[in-house]
Design a protein around this motif. Sequence first.
Motif, short mmCIF file in Angstrom:
data_model
loop_
_atom_site.label_atom_id
_atom_site.label_comp_id
_atom_site.label_asym_id
_atom_site.label_seq_id
_atom_site.Cartn_x
_atom_site.Cartn_y
_atom_site.Cartn_z
N LEU A 4 0.64 -1.06 -0.07
CA LEU A 4 0.44 -0.27 0.18
C LEU A 4 1.15 1.43 0.02
O LEU A 4 2.21 1.47 0.69
CB LEU A 4 -1.07 0.03 1.58
CG LEU A 4 -1.87 1.03 1.38
CD1 LEU A 4 -3.04 1.16 0.19
CD2 LEU A 4 -3.08 1.29 2.64
N LEU A 5 0.79 2.37 -0.64
CA LEU A 5 1.43 3.34 -1.13
C LEU A 5 0.42 4.70 -0.76
O LEU A 5 -0.12 4.98 -1.90
CB LEU A 5 1.84 3.58 -2.67
CG LEU A 5 2.74 2.61 -2.79
CD1 LEU A 5 3.46 2.62 -4.20
CD2 LEU A 5 4.32 2.42 -2.23
N PRO A 6 0.20 5.27 0.36
CA PRO A 6 -0.80 6.12 0.61
C PRO A 6 0.70 7.37 0.42
O PRO A 6 1.45 7.90 0.81
CB PRO A 6 -0.70 5.85 2.25
CG PRO A 6 0.16 5.41 2.71
CD PRO A 6 0.73 4.92 1.54
N THR A 7 -0.61 8.51 -0.34
CA THR A 7 0.06 10.04 -0.65
C THR A 7 -0.90 11.25 -0.07
O THR A 7 -2.09 10.80 0.11
CB THR A 7 0.40 9.90 -2.14
OG1 THR A 7 1.03 10.53 -2.32
CG2 THR A 7 -0.61 10.24 -3.03
N ASP A 8 0.21 11.55 0.48
CA ASP A 8 -0.80 13.85 0.58
C ASP A 8 -0.08 14.23 -0.52
O ASP A 8 -0.90 15.43 -0.16
CB ASP A 8 -0.49 13.64 1.58
CG ASP A 8 0.60 13.84 2.63
OD1 ASP A 8 1.93 14.35 1.02
OD2 ASP A 8 1.67 14.31 3.46
N GLY A 9 0.60 13.62 -1.09
CA GLY A 9 0.78 14.88 -2.26
C GLY A 9 1.96 15.70 -2.68
O GLY A 9 2.68 16.37 -3.22
N SER A 10 2.56 15.64 -0.92
CA SER A 10 3.71 16.62 -0.73
C SER A 10 5.20 15.51 -1.94
O SER A 10 5.04 14.61 -2.03
CB SER A 10 4.15 16.53 0.81
OG SER A 10 4.12 14.79 1.35
N PRO A 11 5.76 16.81 -1.75
CA PRO A 11 7.42 16.48 -2.31
C PRO A 11 7.75 15.05 -1.63
O PRO A 11 8.73 13.70 -2.88
CB PRO A 11 8.07 16.97 -2.56
CG PRO A 11 6.97 18.34 -2.04
CD PRO A 11 6.25 18.22 -1.19
N LEU A 12 7.77 15.24 -0.53
CA LEU A 12 8.68 13.56 0.13
C LEU A 12 7.51 12.63 0.48
O LEU A 12 8.09 11.36 -0.08
CB LEU A 12 8.60 13.90 1.31
CG LEU A 12 9.39 13.01 2.54
CD1 LEU A 12 10.33 12.84 1.68
CD2 LEU A 12 9.75 13.23 3.75
N SER A 13 6.51 12.80 0.08
CA SER A 13 5.25 11.44 -0.41
C SER A 13 5.27 11.03 -1.68
O SER A 13 5.43 10.30 -1.38
CB SER A 13 3.83 12.02 0.56
OG SER A 13 2.64 11.06 0.25
N GLN A 14 5.72 11.80 -2.41
CA GLN A 14 6.30 11.91 -3.86
C GLN A 14 7.22 10.82 -3.89
O GLN A 14 6.97 10.03 -4.62
CB GLN A 14 5.33 12.33 -4.87
CG GLN A 14 4.74 13.50 -4.51
CD GLN A 14 3.44 12.45 -4.94
OE1 GLN A 14 2.43 11.88 -4.29
NE2 GLN A 14 3.46 12.31 -6.71
N ALA A 15 8.32 11.51 -3.39
CA ALA A 15 9.57 10.55 -3.63
C ALA A 15 9.17 9.11 -3.27
O ALA A 15 10.35 8.27 -3.64
CB ALA A 15 10.42 11.49 -2.74
N ALA A 16 8.72 9.19 -1.46
CA ALA A 16 8.18 7.80 -1.33
C ALA A 16 7.28 6.45 -2.02
O ALA A 16 7.35 5.52 -2.16
CB ALA A 16 7.28 7.86 -0.14
N VAL A 17 6.10 7.15 -2.85
CA VAL A 17 5.85 6.44 -4.03
C VAL A 17 6.60 6.18 -4.86
O VAL A 17 6.55 4.87 -5.59
CB VAL A 17 4.37 7.49 -4.09
CG1 VAL A 17 3.88 7.31 -5.34
CG2 VAL A 17 3.40 7.49 -3.08
N GLN A 18 7.40 6.83 -5.33
CA GLN A 18 8.58 6.94 -6.76
C GLN A 18 9.54 5.03 -5.81
O GLN A 18 9.32 3.84 -6.76
CB GLN A 18 9.29 7.48 -7.42
CG GLN A 18 10.18 7.05 -8.05
CD GLN A 18 9.22 6.58 -9.18
OE1 GLN A 18 8.16 6.88 -10.39
NE2 GLN A 18 9.13 4.91 -9.63
N GLN A 19 10.10 5.54 -4.91
CA GLN A 19 10.37 4.53 -4.52
C GLN A 19 9.52 3.88 -4.07
O GLN A 19 10.13 1.65 -4.32
CB GLN A 19 11.05 5.04 -2.61
CG GLN A 19 12.01 5.74 -3.06
CD GLN A 19 13.18 5.52 -3.82
OE1 GLN A 19 13.66 4.35 -4.25
NE2 GLN A 19 13.37 6.21 -4.82
#
Length: 145
Positions: free
Chosen positions: A6-21
């Motif tokens: 599961l990849l939750p995101t809030d749209g922040s740059p760090l969250s987007q980086a976590a999604v990509q990783q």
Amino acid sequence: MFSHILLPTDGSPLSQAAVQQGVNFAKDIHARVTGLYVVPERSYSIYEAELPGKFKEEAAAEWKAKAEQLLSALSKAAKEAGVSCDVVLESSDQPYEAIIDVADKKGCDLIMMASHGRRGVGALLLGSETQKVLTHSKIPVLVYR
């Protein structure tokens, strides 16, 4: 190992980086992913009696548009990486609860999410959704910093 992340995101740059990783990690271990965005149920002030209905509708539409944009980008990144992906849009004023619930319902065996690294008073006042997920989840959580 893990087969569904599961990849939750809030749209922040760090969250987007976590999604990509998270997508890269899923590709490496041949897992599938589910992207999640949690829209606030009350996307307006606590003084809702004073707010016109149009404002509430506009706020809800803005949140939904943001969610669709972020989930579409997540889905595209997964597709480009050759990772099976589905996305979920949830409404909740307690994002950590929604994250855990979706992970359970979707059969995820790992939650991978960002930590914004708030410390001191900021962490105390704002809290941390990541910390709450870590505290309450029975599913393993991988934190990206």
